[in-house]
Motif scaffolding. Structure first.
Motif, PDB file in Angstrom:
ATOM      1  N   VAL A 109       0.857  -1.186   0.000  1.00 22.19           N
ATOM      2  CA  VAL A 109       0.000   0.000   0.000  1.00 22.19           C
ATOM      3  C   VAL A 109       0.891   1.234   0.000  1.00 22.19           C
ATOM      4  O   VAL A 109       1.750   1.396   0.871  1.00 22.19           O
ATOM      5  N   VAL A 110       0.698   2.104  -0.981  1.00 23.71           N
ATOM      6  CA  VAL A 110       1.504   3.321  -1.055  1.00 23.71           C
ATOM      7  C   VAL A 110       0.711   4.564  -0.668  1.00 23.71           C
ATOM      8  O   VAL A 110       1.286   5.617  -0.391  1.00 23.71           O
ATOM      9  N   HIS A 111      -0.615   4.459  -0.656  1.00 21.40           N
ATOM     10  CA  HIS A 111      -1.443   5.599  -0.250  1.00 21.40           C
ATOM     11  C   HIS A 111      -2.806   5.087   0.186  1.00 21.40           C
ATOM     12  O   HIS A 111      -3.231   3.997  -0.227  1.00 21.40           O
ATOM     13  N   LYS A 112      -3.472   5.890   1.015  1.00 19.76           N
ATOM     14  CA  LYS A 112      -4.751   5.466   1.580  1.00 19.76           C
ATOM     15  C   LYS A 112      -5.635   6.683   1.790  1.00 19.76           C
ATOM     16  O   LYS A 112      -5.194   7.712   2.288  1.00 19.76           O
ATOM     17  N   ILE A 113      -6.895   6.556   1.382  1.00 19.61           N
ATOM     18  CA  ILE A 113      -7.898   7.603   1.612  1.00 19.61           C
ATOM     19  C   ILE A 113      -9.069   6.956   2.349  1.00 19.61           C
ATOM     20  O   ILE A 113      -9.554   5.900   1.939  1.00 19.61           O
ATOM     21  N   VAL A 114      -9.505   7.582   3.416  1.00 18.26           N
ATOM     22  CA  VAL A 114     -10.642   7.058   4.178  1.00 18.26           C
ATOM     23  C   VAL A 114     -11.767   8.082   4.156  1.00 18.26           C
ATOM     24  O   VAL A 114     -11.551   9.265   4.422  1.00 18.26           O
ATOM     25  N   GLY A 115     -12.966   7.634   3.808  1.00 23.55           N
ATOM     26  CA  GLY A 115     -14.126   8.508   3.810  1.00 23.55           C
ATOM     27  C   GLY A 115     -14.425   9.116   2.451  1.00 23.55           C
ATOM     28  O   GLY A 115     -13.634   9.028   1.512  1.00 23.55           O
ATOM     29  N   SER A 116     -15.592   9.723   2.348  1.00 21.48           N
ATOM     30  CA  SER A 116     -16.023  10.340   1.094  1.00 21.48           C
ATOM     31  C   SER A 116     -15.415  11.730   0.946  1.00 21.48           C
ATOM     32  O   SER A 116     -14.959  12.332   1.923  1.00 21.48           O
ATOM     33  N   ALA A 117     -15.423  12.249  -0.286  1.00 23.16           N
ATOM     34  CA  ALA A 117     -14.878  13.570  -0.558  1.00 23.16           C
ATOM     35  C   ALA A 117     -15.438  14.075  -1.880  1.00 23.16           C
ATOM     36  O   ALA A 117     -15.774  13.274  -2.763  1.00 23.16           O
ATOM     37  N   GLU A 125      -6.223  14.087  -3.691  1.00 18.91           N
ATOM     38  CA  GLU A 125      -5.671  13.056  -2.801  1.00 18.91           C
ATOM     39  C   GLU A 125      -5.128  11.883  -3.607  1.00 18.91           C
ATOM     40  O   GLU A 125      -4.082  11.315  -3.283  1.00 18.91           O
ATOM     41  N   ALA A 126      -5.855  11.493  -4.656  1.00 15.71           N
ATOM     42  CA  ALA A 126      -5.399  10.381  -5.497  1.00 15.71           C
ATOM     43  C   ALA A 126      -4.061  10.709  -6.150  1.00 15.71           C
ATOM     44  O   ALA A 126      -3.198   9.838  -6.324  1.00 15.71           O
ATOM     45  N   GLY A 127      -3.878  11.976  -6.510  1.00 20.49           N
ATOM     46  CA  GLY A 127      -2.635  12.382  -7.136  1.00 20.49           C
ATOM     47  C   GLY A 127      -1.426  12.160  -6.252  1.00 20.49           C
ATOM     48  O   GLY A 127      -0.311  11.938  -6.740  1.00 20.49           O
ATOM     49  N   LYS A 128      -1.632  12.177  -4.924  1.00 19.04           N
ATOM     50  CA  LYS A 128      -0.521  11.949  -4.003  1.00 19.04           C
ATOM     51  C   LYS A 128       0.047  10.535  -4.129  1.00 19.04           C
ATOM     52  O   LYS A 128       1.214  10.304  -3.819  1.00 19.04           O
ATOM     53  N   THR A 135       3.560  10.432   0.608  1.00 21.39           N
ATOM     54  CA  THR A 135       2.406   9.759   1.201  1.00 21.39           C
ATOM     55  C   THR A 135       2.744   9.321   2.615  1.00 21.39           C
ATOM     56  O   THR A 135       3.888   9.361   3.054  1.00 21.39           O
ATOM     57  N   VAL A 136       1.727   8.877   3.320  1.00 21.20           N
ATOM     58  CA  VAL A 136       1.941   8.427   4.691  1.00 21.20           C
ATOM     59  C   VAL A 136       2.934   7.267   4.739  1.00 21.20           C
ATOM     60  O   VAL A 136       3.705   7.126   5.703  1.00 21.20           O
ATOM     61  N   PHE A 137       2.970   6.455   3.690  1.00 18.96           N
ATOM     62  CA  PHE A 137       3.872   5.302   3.677  1.00 18.96           C
ATOM     63  C   PHE A 137       5.304   5.727   3.367  1.00 18.96           C
ATOM     64  O   PHE A 137       6.259   5.188   3.913  1.00 18.96           O
ATOM     65  N   GLY A 138       5.449   6.730   2.502  1.00 19.22           N
ATOM     66  CA  GLY A 138       6.769   7.277   2.244  1.00 19.22           C
ATOM     67  C   GLY A 138       7.313   8.014   3.451  1.00 19.22           C
ATOM     68  O   GLY A 138       8.503   7.904   3.790  1.00 19.22           O
TER      69      GLY A 138
END
Length: 395
Positions: A109-117, A125-128, A135-138
């Motif tokens: 997992v390289v990025h994660k989004i939780v919830g609607s937007a 956010e997807a672009g990150k 990202t949080v993982f980096g």
């Protein structure tokens, strides 16, 4: 990176496009991602999740969103309660819906989004995900590698907060704030950050602040300060319970429990209920059901506070979920006693749900189904009155 240009320069030709999700087993999806050198966009949803449906209807059907995702990612979706989704939910630690994961061909997992937007925010956010170092993982790699600078630590904490990674956020906050001079912890900027991120009582920074809560109260307001500490203790007990149930991060859970006991030893108005819940949690973790049952009977007989019914019903559900069958009648007895006190509609639903679970566990299927219908009728009544209803417990 060329793919990032899609965020602003995608063609708007055509209308009513939507994200196209590819159907295949997870192993095949990973192989395709590796072959095409693309990230997987993983939509983790459930059939009952309202925000999931809203995203699918109102965001995934935007031309700009569809073009970005269809050109940039391999899009997949799994119901977290069906088929392969059940195992994938545990594999990736999905515990809120919707959760959107961006995964490389190696399954990382390289990025994660939780919830609607809204669409624009979601695309941003997807672009990150296309810049993994931010990202949080980096950021985790940098922080875990020893870079505890303010810039990295706060960016990492913000990312964990957005990703609903509360326990991990607490561990990172502990490292960061414990490394600051104690006098700096009382400063307005640090206090604001502490309230947002520091959620573990095992932190030396938290202990220092708790010892100086009168000074904090004078400076920032006693009610606000006490609210922070009480909320942190309560959430920590919940976190400890979750860790014991999942058998994960047990050392951290034990450290939190020991810190709570030490800090609340002198007593406050909220010490007793928090320590009671911690005792019950540890009885469950060590399978001491006789002590668990005796403690609840004492609460039933001696506690006159409004919290009694909710505490006992929650504990009774734990008993039905995890205790040997011989303890089920005790759980049912508590439900019957609570019913006799003519509780509010919310509690009546909780009692009906508990009775249904006990009856089903006892093999009394017809009685369980009848109780289930009663619970449904109560939920309908609550809905018609615009009242909240408790979450449904799994049998």
């Amino acid at each position: 990176m060329a793919a990032l240009a899609c965020l602003t320069a995608l063609s708007a030709t055509g209308q009513n496009r939507e994200i196209v999700f590819k159907e295949a087993d997870w192993k095949t999806q990973l192989a395709n991602a590796k072959k095409e050198n693309k990230l997987i966009f993983f939509d983790a949803y459930t059939s009952w999740c309202g925000p999931c449906k809203m995203m699918a209807k109102d965001v995934f059907t935007k031309d700009s969103v569809a073009d970005l995702f269809n050109q940039t990612f391999i899009n997949v979706k799994y119901d977290m309660e069906k088929g392969e989704g059940i195992a994938l939910k545990d594999k990736f630690g999905v515990n809120a819906f919707p959760t959107y994961l961006f995964i490389n061909g190696d399954g990382e997992v390289v990025h994660k989004i939780v919830g609607s937007a809204p669409a624009g925010e979601f695309m941003q956010e997807a672009g990150k995900a296309l810049k993994p170092e931010s990202t949080v993982f980096g950021l985790a790699k940098k922080f875990d590698g020893g870079d505890h600078s303010e810039a990295i630590a706060l960016a990492y904490l913000e990312g964990l907060d957005k990703a609903y990674e509360s326990d991990k956020m607490g561990r990172v906050a502990k490292v960061y704030f414990d490394g600051l001079p104690e006098t700096a912890l009382m400063e307005t900027r640090q206090w604001d950050l502490i309230q947002k991120y520091l959620n573990t009582p095992s932190s030396s920074a938290f202990a220092y602040l708790y010892a100086h809560k009168e000074q904090l109260g004078t400076k920032y307001g006693a009610d606000k300060v006490e609210g922070y500490f009480q909320q942190t203790f309560n959430r920590s007990v919940y976190s400890i319970k979750s860790a014991y149930e999942k058998k994960r991060e047990l050392k951290d859970a034990q450290e939190r429990a020991a810190a709570i006991r030490k800090l609340l030893a002198k007593g406050t108005e909220y010490s007793k209920p928090i320590l009671t819940q911690l005792d019950l949690t540890e009885y469950v973790a060590s399978n001491q059901w006789d002590k668990f049952s005796a403690r609840l009977n004492k609460i039933w007989n001696d506690d006159s506070s409004p919290r009694k019914n909710a505490l006992i019903l929650g504990a009774a559900n734990d008993m039905v979920s995890m205790a040997p069958v011989k303890y089920y009648p005790q759980a049912l007895n508590w439900a019957i006693q609570i019913s006799a006190t003519n509780p509010d509609l919310f509690t009546k639903i909780q009692v009906a749900d508990l009775k249904k679970r006990v009856l089903k566990k006892q093999g009394k299927i017809a009685d369980a189904e009848a109780m289930g219908l009663e619970a449904m009728a109560l939920r309908k009544e609550a809905s018609q009155k615009g009242q909240m209803t408790p979450p449904m417990m799994k049998d």
